[in-house]
Design a protein around this motif. Structure first.
Motif, PDB file in Angstrom:
ATOM      1  N   TYR A  48       0.875  -1.187   0.000  1.00  0.00           N
ATOM      2  CA  TYR A  48       0.000   0.000   0.000  1.00  0.00           C
ATOM      3  C   TYR A  48       0.904   1.227   0.000  1.00  0.00           C
ATOM      4  O   TYR A  48       1.617   1.480   0.978  1.00  0.00           O
ATOM      5  CB  TYR A  48      -0.871  -0.038   1.255  1.00  0.00           C
ATOM      6  CG  TYR A  48      -1.834   1.121   1.401  1.00  0.00           C
ATOM      7  CD1 TYR A  48      -2.805   1.378   0.431  1.00  0.00           C
ATOM      8  CD2 TYR A  48      -1.786   1.936   2.524  1.00  0.00           C
ATOM      9  CE1 TYR A  48      -3.696   2.419   0.582  1.00  0.00           C
ATOM     10  CE2 TYR A  48      -2.681   2.979   2.688  1.00  0.00           C
ATOM     11  CZ  TYR A  48      -3.631   3.220   1.711  1.00  0.00           C
ATOM     12  OH  TYR A  48      -4.507   4.250   1.869  1.00  0.00           O
ATOM     13  N   PRO A  49       0.939   1.962  -1.117  1.00  0.00           N
ATOM     14  CA  PRO A  49       1.949   3.011  -1.265  1.00  0.00           C
ATOM     15  C   PRO A  49       1.820   4.160  -0.253  1.00  0.00           C
ATOM     16  O   PRO A  49       0.718   4.515   0.148  1.00  0.00           O
ATOM     17  CB  PRO A  49       1.703   3.537  -2.688  1.00  0.00           C
ATOM     18  CG  PRO A  49       0.873   2.523  -3.364  1.00  0.00           C
ATOM     19  CD  PRO A  49       0.078   1.832  -2.288  1.00  0.00           C
ATOM     20  N   ARG A  50       2.966   4.682   0.121  1.00  0.00           N
ATOM     21  CA  ARG A  50       3.014   5.896   0.951  1.00  0.00           C
ATOM     22  C   ARG A  50       3.686   6.980   0.108  1.00  0.00           C
ATOM     23  O   ARG A  50       4.770   7.472   0.453  1.00  0.00           O
ATOM     24  CB  ARG A  50       3.843   5.642   2.203  1.00  0.00           C
ATOM     25  CG  ARG A  50       3.269   4.623   3.192  1.00  0.00           C
ATOM     26  CD  ARG A  50       4.170   4.633   4.415  1.00  0.00           C
ATOM     27  NE  ARG A  50       3.943   3.600   5.387  1.00  0.00           N
ATOM     28  CZ  ARG A  50       3.321   3.809   6.557  1.00  0.00           C
ATOM     29  NH1 ARG A  50       2.817   4.993   6.841  1.00  0.00           N
ATOM     30  NH2 ARG A  50       3.225   2.840   7.427  1.00  0.00           N
ATOM     31  N   SER A  51       3.051   7.324  -0.985  1.00  0.00           N
ATOM     32  CA  SER A  51       3.693   8.223  -1.954  1.00  0.00           C
ATOM     33  C   SER A  51       3.856   9.642  -1.414  1.00  0.00           C
ATOM     34  O   SER A  51       4.889  10.282  -1.649  1.00  0.00           O
ATOM     35  CB  SER A  51       2.882   8.284  -3.248  1.00  0.00           C
ATOM     36  OG  SER A  51       2.525   6.996  -3.641  1.00  0.00           O
ATOM     37  N   ALA A  52       2.853  10.117  -0.685  1.00  0.00           N
ATOM     38  CA  ALA A  52       2.926  11.500  -0.209  1.00  0.00           C
ATOM     39  C   ALA A  52       4.112  11.674   0.738  1.00  0.00           C
ATOM     40  O   ALA A  52       4.850  12.663   0.659  1.00  0.00           O
ATOM     41  CB  ALA A  52       1.628  11.878   0.499  1.00  0.00           C
ATOM     42  N   LEU A  53       4.309  10.685   1.598  1.00  0.00           N
ATOM     43  CA  LEU A  53       5.428  10.765   2.536  1.00  0.00           C
ATOM     44  C   LEU A  53       6.755  10.712   1.778  1.00  0.00           C
ATOM     45  O   LEU A  53       7.674  11.480   2.061  1.00  0.00           O
ATOM     46  CB  LEU A  53       5.336   9.612   3.545  1.00  0.00           C
ATOM     47  CG  LEU A  53       6.399   9.600   4.643  1.00  0.00           C
ATOM     48  CD1 LEU A  53       6.295  10.841   5.515  1.00  0.00           C
ATOM     49  CD2 LEU A  53       6.275   8.341   5.507  1.00  0.00           C
ATOM     50  N   ALA A  54       6.840   9.812   0.797  1.00  0.00           N
ATOM     51  CA  ALA A  54       8.074   9.709   0.005  1.00  0.00           C
ATOM     52  C   ALA A  54       8.355  11.052  -0.672  1.00  0.00           C
ATOM     53  O   ALA A  54       9.497  11.529  -0.684  1.00  0.00           O
ATOM     54  CB  ALA A  54       7.945   8.604  -1.031  1.00  0.00           C
ATOM     55  N   ASP A  55       7.318  11.671  -1.200  1.00  0.00           N
ATOM     56  CA  ASP A  55       7.513  12.954  -1.882  1.00  0.00           C
ATOM     57  C   ASP A  55       7.990  14.039  -0.931  1.00  0.00           C
ATOM     58  O   ASP A  55       8.851  14.842  -1.283  1.00  0.00           O
ATOM     59  CB  ASP A  55       6.212  13.400  -2.564  1.00  0.00           C
ATOM     60  CG  ASP A  55       5.994  12.630  -3.862  1.00  0.00           C
ATOM     61  OD1 ASP A  55       6.977  12.047  -4.376  1.00  0.00           O
ATOM     62  OD2 ASP A  55       4.849  12.594  -4.342  1.00  0.00           O
ATOM     63  N   SER A  56       7.432  14.071   0.272  1.00  0.00           N
ATOM     64  CA  SER A  56       7.858  15.160   1.157  1.00  0.00           C
ATOM     65  C   SER A  56       9.285  14.955   1.634  1.00  0.00           C
ATOM     66  O   SER A  56      10.030  15.921   1.807  1.00  0.00           O
ATOM     67  CB  SER A  56       6.869  15.372   2.303  1.00  0.00           C
ATOM     68  OG  SER A  56       6.748  14.206   3.044  1.00  0.00           O
ATOM     69  N   VAL A  57       9.696  13.693   1.814  1.00  0.00           N
ATOM     70  CA  VAL A  57      11.093  13.438   2.181  1.00  0.00           C
ATOM     71  C   VAL A  57      12.008  13.888   1.046  1.00  0.00           C
ATOM     72  O   VAL A  57      13.011  14.587   1.261  1.00  0.00           O
ATOM     73  CB  VAL A  57      11.315  11.929   2.479  1.00  0.00           C
ATOM     74  CG1 VAL A  57      12.799  11.619   2.597  1.00  0.00           C
ATOM     75  CG2 VAL A  57      10.591  11.521   3.749  1.00  0.00           C
ATOM     76  N   LEU A  58      11.633  13.526  -0.173  1.00  0.00           N
ATOM     77  CA  LEU A  58      12.483  13.883  -1.312  1.00  0.00           C
ATOM     78  C   LEU A  58      12.538  15.386  -1.528  1.00  0.00           C
ATOM     79  O   LEU A  58      13.569  15.931  -1.917  1.00  0.00           O
ATOM     80  CB  LEU A  58      11.981  13.196  -2.584  1.00  0.00           C
ATOM     81  CG  LEU A  58      12.395  11.731  -2.671  1.00  0.00           C
ATOM     82  CD1 LEU A  58      11.809  11.079  -3.898  1.00  0.00           C
ATOM     83  CD2 LEU A  58      13.919  11.598  -2.668  1.00  0.00           C
ATOM     84  N   MET A  59      11.428  16.041  -1.261  1.00  0.00           N
ATOM     85  CA  MET A  59      11.411  17.492  -1.411  1.00  0.00           C
ATOM     86  C   MET A  59      12.407  18.140  -0.451  1.00  0.00           C
ATOM     87  O   MET A  59      13.139  19.049  -0.826  1.00  0.00           O
ATOM     88  CB  MET A  59      10.007  18.031  -1.169  1.00  0.00           C
ATOM     89  CG  MET A  59       9.812  19.417  -1.712  1.00  0.00           C
ATOM     90  SD  MET A  59       8.086  19.871  -1.620  1.00  0.00           S
ATOM     91  CE  MET A  59       7.829  19.858   0.130  1.00  0.00           C
ATOM     92  N   ALA A  60      12.443  17.617   0.773  1.00  0.00           N
ATOM     93  CA  ALA A  60      13.378  18.165   1.761  1.00  0.00           C
ATOM     94  C   ALA A  60      14.823  17.978   1.297  1.00  0.00           C
ATOM     95  O   ALA A  60      15.654  18.868   1.458  1.00  0.00           O
ATOM     96  CB  ALA A  60      13.163  17.488   3.109  1.00  0.00           C
ATOM     97  N   PHE A  61      15.119  16.844   0.699  1.00  0.00           N
ATOM     98  CA  PHE A  61      16.478  16.589   0.223  1.00  0.00           C
ATOM     99  C   PHE A  61      16.774  17.352  -1.074  1.00  0.00           C
ATOM    100  O   PHE A  61      17.818  17.979  -1.212  1.00  0.00           O
ATOM    101  CB  PHE A  61      16.694  15.088  -0.007  1.00  0.00           C
ATOM    102  CG  PHE A  61      16.815  14.283   1.261  1.00  0.00           C
ATOM    103  CD1 PHE A  61      17.498  14.779   2.370  1.00  0.00           C
ATOM    104  CD2 PHE A  61      16.256  13.012   1.341  1.00  0.00           C
ATOM    105  CE1 PHE A  61      17.622  14.033   3.532  1.00  0.00           C
ATOM    106  CE2 PHE A  61      16.371  12.255   2.508  1.00  0.00           C
ATOM    107  CZ  PHE A  61      17.052  12.762   3.604  1.00  0.00           C
ATOM    108  N   ASP A  62      15.843  17.261  -2.022  1.00  0.00           N
ATOM    109  CA  ASP A  62      16.041  17.904  -3.333  1.00  0.00           C
ATOM    110  C   ASP A  62      16.300  19.396  -3.189  1.00  0.00           C
ATOM    111  O   ASP A  62      17.147  19.964  -3.863  1.00  0.00           O
ATOM    112  CB  ASP A  62      14.791  17.726  -4.217  1.00  0.00           C
ATOM    113  CG  ASP A  62      14.779  16.368  -4.914  1.00  0.00           C
ATOM    114  OD1 ASP A  62      15.866  15.781  -5.095  1.00  0.00           O
ATOM    115  OD2 ASP A  62      13.676  15.897  -5.269  1.00  0.00           O
TER     116      ASP A  62
END
Ligand SMILES: Nc1ncnc2c1ncn2[C@@H]1O[C@H](COP(=O)(O)OP(=O)(O)OP(=O)(O)O)[C@@H](O)[C@H]1O
Ligand SMILES: [Mg+2]
Length: 361
Positions: free
Chosen positions: A9-23
């Motif tokens: 069950y994907p946790r896409s929103a969380l993955a995106d916010s983590v990546l945004m912080a790094f990117d």
């Protein structure tokens, strides 16, 4: 490429916010704590890693869970391999056999008069020179258990600190305390430790998703609302619910209630829990009990109750504190925000609750 896991069950929103912080360069290092079997590793491997690759990151995943005393050395060698580009894919499951091979190679090298192995700082430096890389370090606090890893940890901290624009890192673990120890004992200072991201508990969608996956794999129906009730009643632990559903996939005769009962009493876990409890000093057991009851550990009346059970004087705050420290160190309990404690493994917590119920009955 393996087909995507339709049970996930994907946790896409969380993955995106983590990546945004790094990117965006906002964060260089993040931590994520959650109790056992809540889905940390699954999030790293199934959500974050693939998404990060899409964003152009090289991704290195490493779990410190299984390599015991060799955890530090296995990590250094795997990272060196990755930095050297020999790991073609971002993930190479580091089975016991591969670890043994890596260590075997090292032993062989060691027996010849070769140059000294690269230090971890050098390895990290080499990694950074290859461009942006995301390190996913799972259960890294395990490194703090052996004093001999101190130098390695120092090297990791220094290496990451020097290369923070190229190298981003996400530490995950079931013990906030363990990770804190990892950074606070630093001789070399570590950068912004402390930006913690929460792993949200899964919502009802997770249960609909599991029910649909169940139907897809078996052709049978599964009552989604019953799953949701079960999920809520057992502490929102995805690992537990998956085990229940798995049991029903494998045995068509099993009702949901039967599968739940079956998985509630996992004999392996229970033997393990009994062993943990038996090994604890009596005061530590009482502190554990207080944590289970969400009682304020150091309060006068909590301690007085401990004294009564012990049949002795009320234990001092210091004594209770030492017991709590021991439980934290062994990762049996975890410190939450605002000085609250909880039992790290939800399965253990349930088992203790059942045990308390039995003794009262
Ligand atoms: N998003 C998800 N979708 C489907 N199943 C999940 C999900 N997250 C977790 N699970 C299930 O829960 C199990 C436990 O998850 P995982 O191993 O990621 O937990 P963890 O927090 O890393 O636990 P540990 O501290 O024991 O390493 C997985 O094997 C999987 O069956
Ligand atoms: Mg894990």
């Amino acid at each position: 490429m393996a087909s995507p896991d339709y049970w996930h069950y994907p946790r896409s929103a969380l993955a995106d916010s983590v990546l945004m912080a790094f990117d965006s360069g906002l964060s260089h290092a993040l931590t994520m704590f959650a109790p056992r079997r809540m889905g940390k590793t699954e999030f790293l491997l199934q959500d974050l890693a693939p998404r990060a690759e899409e964003h152009g990151w090289r991704v290195f995943y490493h779990s410190f869970m299984t390599d015991g005393d060799e955890a530090g050395e296995v990590f250094r060698l795997s990272l060196a391999e990755f930095a050297a580009g020999r790991l073609k894919r971002w993930l190479k499951p580091l089975t016991a056999r591969v670890s043994a091979e890596l260590l075997g190679v090292k032993a062989e090298l060691g027996s010849q008069p070769t140059s000294a192995p690269h230090s971890l700082t050098e390895v990290v430096q080499a990694l950074a020179s290859g461009g942006r890389c995301l390190l996913l370090l799972d259960e890294a606090q395990i490194l703090t258990r052996l004093p001999r890893n101190e130098e390695l940890l120092g090297g990791l901290r220094t290496g990451l600190d020097i290369n923070k624009d190229q190298l981003k890192v996400l530490f995950t673990g079931s013990s906030r305390e363990g990770l804190r120890r990892m950074f606070s004992e630093a001789r070399a200072p570590f950068f912004h430790f402390g930006t913690n991201i929460e792993l949200p508990t899964l919502d009802r969608g997770f249960c609909s998703h599991l029910a649909a996956a169940f139907t897809r794999s078996t052709g049978r129906a599964l009552d989604e609302s019953r799953l949701w009730e079960e999920f809520q009643a057992t502490g929102h632990v995805p690992g537990r619910l998956r085990a229940v559903v798995e049991a029903m996939v494998l045995n068509a005769d099993l009702s949901l209630a039967e599968a739940v009962a079956l998985k509630l009493h996992d004999v392996h876990d229970e033997a393990q829990y009994a062993k943990i409890l038996k090994a604890l000093p009596i005061l530590d057991r009482l502190v554990l009990q207080a944590v289970l009851a969400s009682a304020p550990l150091f309060a006068e009346d909590t301690r007085a109750r401990m004294g009564t059970t012990l049949g002795a004087a009320t234990p001092s705050t210091t004594a209770v504190q030492s017991a709590a420290e021991r439980l934290l160190r062994d990762e049996i309990i975890t410190r939450r925000e605002r000085g609250q404690y909880e039992i790290s493994d939800p399965g253990f917590s349930h088992w203790l609750q059942a045990l308390a119920g039995d003794t009262q009955a």
